[in-house]
Motif scaffolding. Structure first.
Motif, PDB file in Angstrom:
ATOM      1  N   ALA A   1       0.829  -1.206   0.000  1.00 30.42           N
ATOM      2  CA  ALA A   1       0.000   0.000   0.000  1.00 30.42           C
ATOM      3  C   ALA A   1       0.865   1.259   0.000  1.00 30.42           C
ATOM      4  O   ALA A   1       0.557   2.254  -0.664  1.00 30.42           O
ATOM      5  CB  ALA A   1      -0.933  -0.011   1.213  1.00 30.42           C
ATOM      6  N   HIS A   2       1.955   1.195   0.731  1.00 27.24           N
ATOM      7  CA  HIS A   2       2.866   2.342   0.807  1.00 27.24           C
ATOM      8  C   HIS A   2       3.504   2.641  -0.546  1.00 27.24           C
ATOM      9  O   HIS A   2       3.691   3.810  -0.909  1.00 27.24           O
ATOM     10  CB  HIS A   2       3.956   2.088   1.842  1.00 27.24           C
ATOM     11  CG  HIS A   2       5.039   3.120   1.846  1.00 27.24           C
ATOM     12  ND1 HIS A   2       4.841   4.410   2.281  1.00 27.24           N
ATOM     13  CD2 HIS A   2       6.338   3.064   1.425  1.00 27.24           C
ATOM     14  CE1 HIS A   2       5.959   5.099   2.142  1.00 27.24           C
ATOM     15  NE2 HIS A   2       6.884   4.307   1.626  1.00 27.24           N
TER      16      HIS A   2
ATOM     17  N   GLU B   1       2.272   2.332  -3.499  1.00 25.09           N
ATOM     18  CA  GLU B   1       1.314   3.093  -4.315  1.00 25.09           C
ATOM     19  C   GLU B   1       1.177   4.523  -3.802  1.00 25.09           C
ATOM     20  O   GLU B   1       1.164   5.480  -4.587  1.00 25.09           O
ATOM     21  CB  GLU B   1      -0.042   2.395  -4.302  1.00 25.09           C
ATOM     22  CG  GLU B   1      -1.158   3.148  -5.019  1.00 25.09           C
ATOM     23  CD  GLU B   1      -0.993   3.201  -6.530  1.00 25.09           C
ATOM     24  OE1 GLU B   1      -1.759   3.945  -7.177  1.00 25.09           O
ATOM     25  OE2 GLU B   1      -0.091   2.521  -7.064  1.00 25.09           O
ATOM     26  N   THR B   2       1.109   4.688  -2.507  1.00 24.24           N
ATOM     27  CA  THR B   2       0.993   6.038  -1.935  1.00 24.24           C
ATOM     28  C   THR B   2       2.216   6.883  -2.272  1.00 24.24           C
ATOM     29  O   THR B   2       2.093   8.056  -2.654  1.00 24.24           O
ATOM     30  CB  THR B   2       0.831   5.947  -0.404  1.00 24.24           C
ATOM     31  OG1 THR B   2      -0.347   5.200  -0.101  1.00 24.24           O
ATOM     32  CG2 THR B   2       0.720   7.330   0.212  1.00 24.24           C
ATOM     33  N   TRP B   3       3.401   6.295  -2.126  1.00 28.41           N
ATOM     34  CA  TRP B   3       4.637   7.008  -2.459  1.00 28.41           C
ATOM     35  C   TRP B   3       4.633   7.456  -3.915  1.00 28.41           C
ATOM     36  O   TRP B   3       4.990   8.589  -4.235  1.00 28.41           O
ATOM     37  CB  TRP B   3       5.834   6.113  -2.180  1.00 28.41           C
ATOM     38  CG  TRP B   3       7.142   6.631  -2.704  1.00 28.41           C
ATOM     39  CD1 TRP B   3       7.718   6.339  -3.908  1.00 28.41           C
ATOM     40  CD2 TRP B   3       8.022   7.559  -2.061  1.00 28.41           C
ATOM     41  NE1 TRP B   3       8.910   7.006  -4.056  1.00 28.41           N
ATOM     42  CE2 TRP B   3       9.121   7.774  -2.937  1.00 28.41           C
ATOM     43  CE3 TRP B   3       7.991   8.219  -0.835  1.00 28.41           C
ATOM     44  CZ2 TRP B   3      10.173   8.621  -2.610  1.00 28.41           C
ATOM     45  CZ3 TRP B   3       9.052   9.072  -0.518  1.00 28.41           C
ATOM     46  CH2 TRP B   3      10.119   9.267  -1.398  1.00 28.41           C
TER      47      TRP B   3
ATOM     48  N   LEU C   1       2.077   8.074  -5.906  1.00 30.94           N
ATOM     49  CA  LEU C   1       1.130   9.163  -6.132  1.00 30.94           C
ATOM     50  C   LEU C   1       1.634  10.478  -5.533  1.00 30.94           C
ATOM     51  O   LEU C   1       1.433  11.554  -6.118  1.00 30.94           O
ATOM     52  CB  LEU C   1      -0.234   8.799  -5.551  1.00 30.94           C
ATOM     53  CG  LEU C   1      -0.898   7.572  -6.185  1.00 30.94           C
ATOM     54  CD1 LEU C   1      -2.239   7.281  -5.497  1.00 30.94           C
ATOM     55  CD2 LEU C   1      -1.092   7.743  -7.688  1.00 30.94           C
ATOM     56  N   GLU C   2       2.289  10.397  -4.387  1.00 30.04           N
ATOM     57  CA  GLU C   2       2.855  11.613  -3.774  1.00 30.04           C
ATOM     58  C   GLU C   2       3.951  12.201  -4.649  1.00 30.04           C
ATOM     59  O   GLU C   2       4.005  13.425  -4.859  1.00 30.04           O
ATOM     60  CB  GLU C   2       3.401  11.281  -2.384  1.00 30.04           C
ATOM     61  CG  GLU C   2       2.320  11.015  -1.353  1.00 30.04           C
ATOM     62  CD  GLU C   2       2.898  10.573  -0.018  1.00 30.04           C
ATOM     63  OE1 GLU C   2       4.119  10.267   0.033  1.00 30.04           O
ATOM     64  OE2 GLU C   2       2.141  10.525   0.967  1.00 30.04           O
TER      65      GLU C   2
END
Length: 377
Positions: free
Chosen positions: A350-351, A353-355, A357-358
């Motif tokens: 999950a991280h 994907e978040t990284w 997008l950020e």
């Protein structure tokens, strides 16, 4: 009139240098209407990712880019409006004289290596040396606000997300490469330098309780892979199985195909700079094999990225990621760190994907370069 850009690439590490500059040149043409000449001193390395290149020609057009062979014996060539020395390569002395002779001096930039170290923000866009009145500037790609960002084509993340949500498109792509993973197998990619830690990692992959299909593009890691498999030679198309691990060697593919390969995989081990960035845009857990430097200063760069990348993870997940990356880059024991990572897989996935997008919220590298030129003029 279109701005004229010259990008100089001296191929040092086979594919990383040309991989970055080729992506950048195409993006400047397609998205910013720049007139780009890409000077390359090793067209053989370029040919691997651009098969239509003619290595015998001194000049040719490829995808809108004026590709020039950078000869040892330099011929008189007018300077462009913007001159990029990629990765601190030294420009031909005759070309530097041509820059100095311009009525209006060009913008001259050293496009440096990617780093997450704190000092990069303070040095980005600062003036460097001068040559007869022509000022050179530092330009640093990076992960933080205040740097030049990362190479990212327009719409890339949307394309990636659509592809990852389309199981049939992924299947068709993999089949085009001759890849037919078993149902439920963990699909992984491995692109790395030579590494003595590989054998221990392969041992645990073969016995960790879930089938793994490991895709290995042709490259320097094949020698270590041969020793583990006990074979004399590995080549594209070869498939070997040991317990729960299937190893498949892939041919070198075009950059767009490599992107999709990364998008298909659950985990990507990458090396250098170009594949490192592309693995982050895949939004999947990754492992970076950083290019080794004298006195192990590359480990400082590794630690700086890890500190930034893992900041939002729980302490246990962070410890797992850090342990795996450090073991891989110091040729240590990979078994226990890999088991630790698997224990925290949902959070790490999950991280990733978040990284991604950020990082996608920042201006991309090509846009940042164009904006710097527009502010400079």
């Amino acid at each position: 009139m279109k701005a004229r850009w010259d990008i100089f690439c001296s191929v040092v590490d086979n594919y990383g240098d040309i991989g970055v500059t080729w992506r950048l040149a195409r993006q400047l043409v397609v998205e910013h209407a720049c007139d780009v000449r890409l000077w390359v001193d090793d067209l053989r390395a370029f040919e691997r990712m651009c098969p239509q290149i003619n290595v015998q020609r001194e000049q040719q057009w490829q995808e809108g880019v004026d590709v020039r062979h950078w000869p040892a014996q330099w011929l008189a060539t007018p300077s462009a409006d913007v001159v990029i020395a990629a990765f601190a390569c030294q420009l031909p002395p005759e070309y530097m004289e041509a820059m100095a002779a311009c009525e209006r001096a060009p913008l001259w930039m050293n496009l440096d290596y990617l780093s997450a170290e704190d000092w990069v923000v303070g040095c980005h866009r600062l003036p460097s040396v001068k040559f007869k009145g022509v000022q050179k500037y530092f330009f640093f790609p990076g992960f933080r606000s205040g740097t030049g960002g990362l190479l990212r084509e327009a719409g890339l993340l949307q394309q990636r997300q659509a592809f990852q949500q389309d199981a049939r498109a992924q299947q068709q792509f993999l089949q085009s490469l001759g890849v037919f993973p078993a149902n439920g197998a963990r699909l992984m990619s491995l692109f790395a330098y030579e590494n003595a830690a590989l054998a221990g990692w392969l041992d645990v992959l073969a016995t960790d309780g879930r089938a793994t299909h490991l895709l290995v593009p042709e490259g320097r890691i094949l020698g270590d892979m041969q020793r583990w498999l006990g074979v004399d030679r590995l080549a594209a198309g070869d498939i070997h199985r040991r317990d729960g691990l299937t190893v498949q060697v892939l041919p070198f593919v075009r950059q767009e195909q490599y992107d999709r390969l990364l998008w298909c995989c659950e985990f990507n081990a990458v090396r250098g700079e170009d594949s490192f960035v592309r693995a982050q845009w895949a939004g999947r857990p990754l492992l970076w094999h950083i290019y080794r430097q004298d006195e192990d200063i590359h480990l400082d760069k590794l630690d700086a990225f890890l500190e930034l990348y893992t900041a939002a993870l729980s302490p246990a997940a962070k410890a797992a990621v850090v342990a795996l990356w450090q073991a891989w880059n110091t040729e240590g024991d990979m078994a226990q760190p890999w088991k630790m990572l698997l224990a925290h897989w949902p959070e790490v996935a999950a991280h990733a994907e978040t990284w991604c997008l950020e990082q996608g919220l920042q201006a991309d590298l090509a846009t940042a370069l164009v904006q710097f030129y527009e502010s400079w003029i």
